[in-house]
Enzyme design. Structure first.
Site, PDB file in Angstrom:
ATOM      1  N   GLN A   1       0.883  -1.165   0.000  1.00 34.83           N
ATOM      2  CA  GLN A   1       0.000   0.000   0.000  1.00 34.83           C
ATOM      3  C   GLN A   1       0.912   1.204   0.000  1.00 34.83           C
ATOM      4  O   GLN A   1       1.897   1.217   0.716  1.00 34.83           O
ATOM      5  CB  GLN A   1      -0.854   0.026   1.273  1.00 34.83           C
ATOM      6  CG  GLN A   1      -1.839  -1.103   1.387  1.00 34.83           C
ATOM      7  CD  GLN A   1      -3.051  -0.895   0.516  1.00 34.83           C
ATOM      8  OE1 GLN A   1      -3.100   0.022  -0.299  1.00 34.83           O
ATOM      9  NE2 GLN A   1      -4.018  -1.776   0.663  1.00 34.83           N
ATOM     10  N   SER A   2       0.561   2.192  -0.778  1.00 37.07           N
ATOM     11  CA  SER A   2       1.576   3.234  -0.906  1.00 37.07           C
ATOM     12  C   SER A   2       1.505   4.332   0.142  1.00 37.07           C
ATOM     13  O   SER A   2       2.510   4.923   0.457  1.00 37.07           O
ATOM     14  CB  SER A   2       1.577   3.827  -2.303  1.00 37.07           C
ATOM     15  OG  SER A   2       0.302   4.262  -2.619  1.00 37.07           O
ATOM     16  N   THR A   3       0.370   4.642   0.691  1.00 38.86           N
ATOM     17  CA  THR A   3       0.380   5.683   1.714  1.00 38.86           C
ATOM     18  C   THR A   3      -0.347   5.191   2.946  1.00 38.86           C
ATOM     19  O   THR A   3      -1.119   4.239   2.890  1.00 38.86           O
ATOM     20  CB  THR A   3      -0.315   6.977   1.258  1.00 38.86           C
ATOM     21  OG1 THR A   3      -1.690   6.654   1.065  1.00 38.86           O
ATOM     22  CG2 THR A   3       0.261   7.526  -0.020  1.00 38.86           C
TER      23      THR A   3
ATOM     24  N   GLN B   1      -3.942   5.121   2.512  1.00 37.29           N
ATOM     25  CA  GLN B   1      -4.436   3.939   1.801  1.00 37.29           C
ATOM     26  C   GLN B   1      -4.530   2.751   2.738  1.00 37.29           C
ATOM     27  O   GLN B   1      -5.464   1.965   2.669  1.00 37.29           O
ATOM     28  CB  GLN B   1      -3.495   3.599   0.648  1.00 37.29           C
ATOM     29  CG  GLN B   1      -3.850   4.332  -0.631  1.00 37.29           C
ATOM     30  CD  GLN B   1      -2.930   3.941  -1.769  1.00 37.29           C
ATOM     31  OE1 GLN B   1      -2.194   2.979  -1.668  1.00 37.29           O
ATOM     32  NE2 GLN B   1      -2.994   4.695  -2.839  1.00 37.29           N
TER      33      GLN B   1
END
Ligand SMILES: [Zn+2]
Length: 693
Positions: free
Chosen positions: A23-25, A28
């Site tokens: 998951q990138s952030t 998220q």
């Protein structure tokens, strides 16, 4: 969708399947749980393909990391390591190309997968990187993914920049400025914050030195607001001691001058993944909208401050340009400009007796090449003349200036006092508030009541501290006021020349006074020293000063004595002249008795010829020349001289003899030894004896 099961072999199934979850952030991670669920659903596919559930290894430690680079992504590194060691039969990922968003990372992974015969599985299908077609497809996916990231970022950034160019992008505001309900920037409605910020700028405009601002706040025991940017109290204002870094930041921030700016700093990613910040010049700012909102200083004041800060910064550089006044006595420190090349001149001191004397030298361009300085100008006389000029300039306006100074001291004290009183008022208000809260709470709610009571007590303590601080400072102010009473300031004005000339006045103060009036002085050394003085108001004056005398010139012998010496030198050596003058009770310029050494100096300075030069000019010959002329041996000459047959004399004491060729009596064969007994020992002869012909 059907999976091409034929690609899975027993060899693959012997090894583990690795499910990579990313998951990138952080947002998220919290909000986009659906995607996480999809990623975990892939596990079921691996099971469907024949992997036992416990052999599907989940790597999800990169949650919250962006895929843009593998730096800092331990999970991705682990995945690559596992694949490289041939432990993985298959790698699973949601849109696998996003495993790595940088092409290089992705292609490396593909390469390793191909070498170790590892399959790749995503929602679209199953790939064998060892097959050309699959490899091509995966490569394309990776490229597309990277392009997508780029476009997304560019679009986002473009939108931001457009908004910023119109001055509409909402950014974090520095302390003292806030957004109102309509998102317009206004001065902080909290008067205490507003006044503290105002005082900071006023103090800087007055002292011109950021460090002095900090010092002033500390001395006056004033706290400064700071808005918390992170943490649980984000956005709240806390009061703390002022830091130099904060002052510098605020002075550089154009928003205090009411200008909207965006893009004063650039960030750049370093190879090791860290981010570097850098400030760029104004031409490169993305947005600059002057007079966009109210500010604390004018744009002109902002620019002046920037100039000052630059100069202060330069003062620490190699050439010590126009900086704040320092301790040394050189009056024109930082204000002298070379009239030949236009550079700032540096100061160098030399010692004369127990005094430090300044020299101004221009060596910026010659320092590196180790050549001689462009100009060296002795500073003592120059400083004197400039001081005199300053005193002349000060007289008519002295009264006004001093009154302004007096008023400023008063105002400053009152302003500081008012701010401190506000600190007490605020503490009082907070204590009252805590008390009201405590009284309003339901007494049966023990937990809340206790914590409110504790809060109240704490506020009361803070109030007591603030009051104590206020009173202490008030006492200090009063004793200050006694020291700087009006009479004293007024008398200072009348005594300005005395003050200026008082050796007890620190050089720094003298320079500060000078700085109030004089912008700079351009110096040229020719037959004279020419000094073009530029006053702050724009007026100019040109001084021309004689080149100062050297040390020995400074103590030069009086012209009458020099004439006397000239006359005596006609017949006497330096030593003889010294003795004669001493007998007459005359003294050198420095007030000492004469010696052959000092006569030589005077001769040198006044360009007088020595006895030897005079005799030679009159045709007198050396021993060699005379013996050659007469055709006799030296010893014969010596003999003849003793007997008085020829006339000669030493040209200095203990030195070589010169002979008068006109006084030559042919030698008799035999002579009595006692012809001229007093000349047997010419060294003891009276000075006049040798010269008397
Ligand atoms: Zn120069």
């Amino acid at each position: 969708m059907t999976l091409d099961v034929s690609k899975v072999s027993a060899g693959h199934l012997e090894r583990d399947a690795y499910l990579y979850v990313r998951q990138s952030t952080v947002r998220q991670v919290f909000e986009n749980t659906e995607s996480t669920e999809r990623q975990y659903a892939l596990r079921q596919r691996a099971v469907a393909l024949g992997w036992p559930e416990e052999r599907v290894v989940v790597i999800d430690c990169d949650l919250g990391q962006s895929g843009a680079s593998c730096v800092g992504r331990e999970g991705f590194k682990r995945l690559v390591a596992e694949v490289g060691m041939g432990r993985a039969g298959m790698v699973l990922g949601l849109e696998v190309s996003r495993l790595a968003r940088s092409s290089t990372d992705w292609h490396r992974l593909l390469e390793i997968c191909a070498m170790t015969d590892t399959l790749i599985l995503d929602e679209d299908g199953i790939y064998d990187p060892a097959h050309f077609n699959d490899r091509l497809l995966l490569g394309l996916k990776g490229t597309m993914s990277e392009a997508e990231l780029h476009i997304m970022r560019a679009r986002l950034r473009g939108g931001l920049l457009n908004k910023a160019r119109r001055g509409e992008l909402v950014c974090q505001l520095p302390v003292g400025l806030v957004y109102d309900a309509a998102f317009r920037v206004v001065l902080d409605p909290d008067k205490q914050v507003q006044q503290a910020v105002r005082l900071l700028f006023e103090t800087f405009l007055r002292t011109q030195v950021a460090r002095q601002v900090v010092k002033y706040f500390r001395e006056q025991k004033l706290l400064f607001p700071r808005r918390m940017r992170y943490g649980p109290h984000q956005g709240e204002v806390v009061w703390r001691d002022l830091q130099l870094r904060q002052v510098i930041c605020m002075l550089h921030n154009p928003r205090y001058a009411g200008a909207y700016v965006y893009g004063r700093h650039r960030t750049r990613k370093l190879p090791d993944g860290r981010v570097q910040h850098r400030t760029v010049p104004r031409e490169q700012w993305h947005a600059f909208v002057p007079d966009a909102h109210p500010g604390y200083i004018s744009w002109e004041q902002y620019q002046t401050s920037q100039q000052r800060l630059r100069e202060s910064a330069l003062a620490y550089g190699a050439d010590r340009r126009h900086g704040p006044p320092r301790e040394g006595p050189a009056l024109l420190q930082g204000r002298a400009i070379c009239g030949r090349c236009g550079s700032r001149m540096a100061v160098r001191y030399h010692r004369r007796g127990d005094q430090l004397r300044p020299d101004y030298l221009c060596q910026i361009h010659t320092l590196q090449s180790a050549e001689n300085p462009c100009q060296v100008i002795p500073g003592a006389v120059l400083d004197c003349a400039i001081g005199q000029l300053l005193l002349e300039a000060m007289t008519p306006m002295a009264l006004e200036v001093s009154l302004a100074v007096w008023q400023e001291i008063q105002d400053r004290q009152q302003e500081a006092d008012r701010l401190r009183r506000q600190q007490v008022e605020r503490a009082q208000y907070e204590a009252d508030l805590a008390r009201r809260r405590y009284l309003q709470v339901d007494p049966s709610n023990r937990l809340v009541a206790d914590s409110l009571e504790a809060d109240w007590n704490q506020r009361l303590r803070a109030l007591a501290e603030a009051k104590e601080r206020y009173e202490q400072q008030q006492l200090a102010d009063q004793s200050m006021a006694k020291q700087i009473d009006r009479e004293r300031v007024m008398s200072l004005v009348q005594d300005l020349p005395a003050l200026w000339n008082d050796p007890k006045t620190p050089s720094r103060e003298r320079k500060r006074m000078l700085g109030l009036l004089i912008e700079d002085v351009t110096l040229i050394k020719r037959e004279q020293i020419i000094a073009h003085v530029r006053f702050r108001g724009g007026a100019t004056r040109t001084l021309s000063l004689p080149l100062p005398l050297n040390a020995w010139q400074g103590r030069t012998t009086s012209p009458a004595v020099v004439t006397e010496i000239d006359a005596l030198l006609e017949q006497h050596t330096d030593g003889e002249v010294a003795r004669i003058l001493n007998q007459r009770g005359l003294e050198t310029g420095a007030g000492a008795p004469f010696s052959s050494q000092s006569i030589r100096w005077v001769r040198h300075a006044a360009g007088l010829r020595s006895l030897k030069q005079r005799l030679r000019a009159a045709g007198w010959l050396t021993t060699q020349e005379f013996s050659a002329k007469l055709g006799v041996h030296y010893s014969t000459l010596k003999e003849w001289r003793r007997k008085g047959l020829i006339h000669g004399r030493p040209c200095r004491e203990g030195g070589a003899w010169l002979f008068d060729p006109t006084q030559h009596h042919p030698a008799p064969k035999s002579t009595s030894k006692s012809l001229s007994p007093q000349q047997d020992h010419p060294h003891l002869a009276k000075p006049a004896a040798g010269g008397a012909v």
